[in-house]
Structure formats: C-alpha cells, structure tokens
Design an enzyme around this catalytic site. Structure first.
Site, PDB file in Angstrom:
ATOM      1  N   LYS A  84      21.415  21.011  35.928  1.00  0.00           N
ATOM      2  CA  LYS A  84      20.554  20.646  34.873  1.00  0.00           C
ATOM      3  C   LYS A  84      19.899  20.034  35.954  1.00  0.00           C
ATOM      4  O   LYS A  84      19.597  19.193  36.769  1.00  0.00           O
ATOM      5  CB  LYS A  84      20.355  19.629  33.598  1.00  0.00           C
ATOM      6  N   LYS A  92      15.478  17.233  27.728  1.00  0.00           N
ATOM      7  CA  LYS A  92      15.968  17.430  26.422  1.00  0.00           C
ATOM      8  C   LYS A  92      15.951  15.759  25.400  1.00  0.00           C
ATOM      9  O   LYS A  92      15.986  15.341  24.736  1.00  0.00           O
ATOM     10  CB  LYS A  92      17.830  16.982  26.855  1.00  0.00           C
ATOM     11  N   ARG A 116      31.465  26.363  34.442  1.00  0.00           N
ATOM     12  CA  ARG A 116      31.464  27.994  33.415  1.00  0.00           C
ATOM     13  C   ARG A 116      33.133  28.139  33.840  1.00  0.00           C
ATOM     14  O   ARG A 116      33.100  29.312  34.975  1.00  0.00           O
ATOM     15  CB  ARG A 116      30.249  28.748  33.227  1.00  0.00           C
ATOM     16  N   GLU A 178      30.300  19.019  31.482  1.00  0.00           N
ATOM     17  CA  GLU A 178      30.853  20.306  30.319  1.00  0.00           C
ATOM     18  C   GLU A 178      31.571  21.315  30.985  1.00  0.00           C
ATOM     19  O   GLU A 178      31.046  21.778  31.632  1.00  0.00           O
ATOM     20  CB  GLU A 178      29.127  20.546  29.611  1.00  0.00           C
TER      21      GLU A 178
END
Ligand code: GTP
Ligand code: MG
Length: 272
Positions: A84, A92, A116, A178
C-alpha cells in the site's frame, strides 16, 4: 506516529528560545533530527511490510515449484503482490478516522502488505490456504470467506489476514499480510468490476450493477463446471493407472495399496 514535543520541552528548559539559542540553529538541527528520526521510523515500518510480502510470496512460490516438479499438477496459477502506498495509508486513516500512531496504523490497517494467489480450481484455493496457514510460523488473524458467502455485488474470494515474523537485525517483528485466494474466473470478474467501478467514479448505473452480478454468477457456475471436469479427469487418470498395474500383473488382481484404496474410496464418494 509519536507525539511531537516543543524544543523547550525536549531540552527540559522553560527559557524562551531566543535567550539560549539566539540564532535558532540548535532548534533547527533538533527539528531536522526529529524529521530524520520520523523518516527512519516510517522507512523501517514500510520495509517490514515489504519483507512480509517477500516471506509470503516465497512460501507460495515454494509450494508452486514443488507442485510443478513433483506432483502431476499445480494448483497455483499465479501470484501477485502490492505494498500500500503512503498516500493510500493516509487516505484510509482519514476515511476510517483511525489513530495516527505507528501502533494504531499497525493494528488497524491490516492490508498494507497484500498478496493475491490465483488458483486453477475452487478446491485449490482452500487447499493452498490450508497448506500455507498450517505452516508453523504463520498465525491466522482473520478469515473472510467470500467464496462460500459472496458479497452482495457477486464478489468472490477467500481472504485471510495472517501474521508472519520478519527477522531484522534487532530480532523478529510480527507483520500482518492480507492474502486473497481466488480462481482465474473470480480474478477475471474482480479486475473488470474494479475497472468499471473506477471508470464510473464509484457511481455505477444500476443496470450495469445487475449485469455485473449476473456475470459473477456465471463465473461461479463456470468454476463449478471446471471443478467437476477436473475431478473427472483425475478419476480417469487414477482408473487408467490401476488398469495398467493390473495388466502388468498378468491380469491377476494385485492387492491394492493403502493409497490406491483411499483414492478409490474417494473417487467413489465423488460419484455418489
Ligand atoms: P478495505 O477497507 O477496502 O480493505 O475492506 P475490508 O477491510 O472490509 O476488507 P475486504 O476483505 O472486504 O476487502 C479487501 C480487499 O478485497 C479490497 O481491497 C479488494 O482488493 C478486494 N475486494 C473486496 N470487495 C471487492 C469487490 O467488491 N470488488 C473487487 N473488485 N474487489 C474487492
Ligand atoms: Mg483493502
């Protein structure tokens, strides 16, 4: 970020700056020092996430390579990652009104490091998830299964926040990463939906939203169909291998090995 204090507080003196430091040079070098400290703190913070991404992608790449070299098929199609940006982190924090200390950011923004993993079939997303999350140094923090429970707009993926230790010169630091597991069809849909969302500046017309949802459902059906075909192919290969072994034995049925028996039972289970 840490609290900022005035120069007089830092020096422990209550005297006005002009009397002790008429030129202001000491104060200027103090604030330069503070700026450098903040910059180093932030650089280190971002580096931890970059290394967190490296750790996870290495783990997935190891599984990918192992499968492609040793097993007869590879469940991982491709891996991508992103860190990010500072702008996006700040955006955010403002949007969600989070605290601004490094520790607040660490606790609240769990997607600074993102990986991912695109898999061939639905079952592979869970298989790779299990293989990764059962590794000793990985702690699962949160799972969101949007495959089992798609989002209202049709979005599907298996999301997990993990904590992985990153070892720097001063020892290990746990870092959140993540990870999104999805199939090729889910990935295809999500990247198109993302483009449309931005093209319409987040105000997508209702008709297009309905079409997107239909497309997500069609992608879901395609995934199920492909999963079914995949199982049939596996079943066929297992049956062929068994026949070949029997032929080698001159037709006499050889007692089945444990692996063969389990495979046969599993395949029979699939048929029923
Ligand atoms: P964020 O605050 O946006 O990170 O969302 P969240 O904390 O509620 O997490 P969630 O697991 O719902 O989504 C995180 C990420 O999944 C997003 O940053 C996207 O990469 C992806 N994602 C989630 N929903 C959608 C969606 O509807 N469409 C697409 N294209 N991607 C999505
Ligand atoms: Mg996000």
């Amino acid at each position: 970020m840490s609290e900022s204090h005035g120069p007089s507080e830092r020096s422990g003196s209550n005297e006005p700056r002009g009397l002790t430091d008429p030129s202001g040079l000491v104060a200027a070098s103090d604030s330069l020092g503070e700026m450098k400290r903040l910059k180093d703190e932030f650089t280190r913070f971002m580096m931890l996430y970059k290394f967190g991404i490296d750790e996870i992608t290495t783990k997935i790449n190891i599984l990918k390579e192992e499968f492609s070299q040793i097993h007869d098929y590879n469940p991982i199609e491709h891996i991508s990652s992103r860190l990010k940006t500072p702008e996006s982190i700040i955006g955010k924090i403002e949007r969600k009104q989070f605290g601004q200390d490094i520790e607040d950011i660490r606790q609240n923004i769990t997607d600074i490091a993102g990986v991912r993993v695109t898999c061939s079939f639905i079952s592979d997303t869970y298989k790779v998830f299990d293989m990764l999350t059962s590794q000793q140094d990985i702690t699962v923090v949160r799972v969101k299964d949007y495959i089992k429970n798609p989002k209202p707009n049709g979005y599907q993926s298996l999301h997990v926040i993990v904590e992985v230790p990153v070892f720097m010169s001063d020892g290990p630091t746990p870092v959140f990463v993540e990870i999104q597991f999805r199939t090729i069809a889910m990935d295809f849909w999500a990247s198109l939906e993302h483009k449309i969302y931005y093209k319409y500046d987040k105000a997508v017309p209702d008709t297009l939203l309905a079409e997107l949802k239909n497309a997500a459902e069609a992608a879901g059906r395609l995934d199920l169909k492909m999963e079914h075909l995949h199982r049939e192919v596996q079943e066929y290969s297992a049956a062929e291998a068994l026949e070949a072994r029997e032929r080698q034995n001159g037709g006499a049925p050889k007692p089945l090995s444990l692996a063969d028996r389990v495979m046969t039972e599993l395949l029979e289970g699939l048929e029923n």
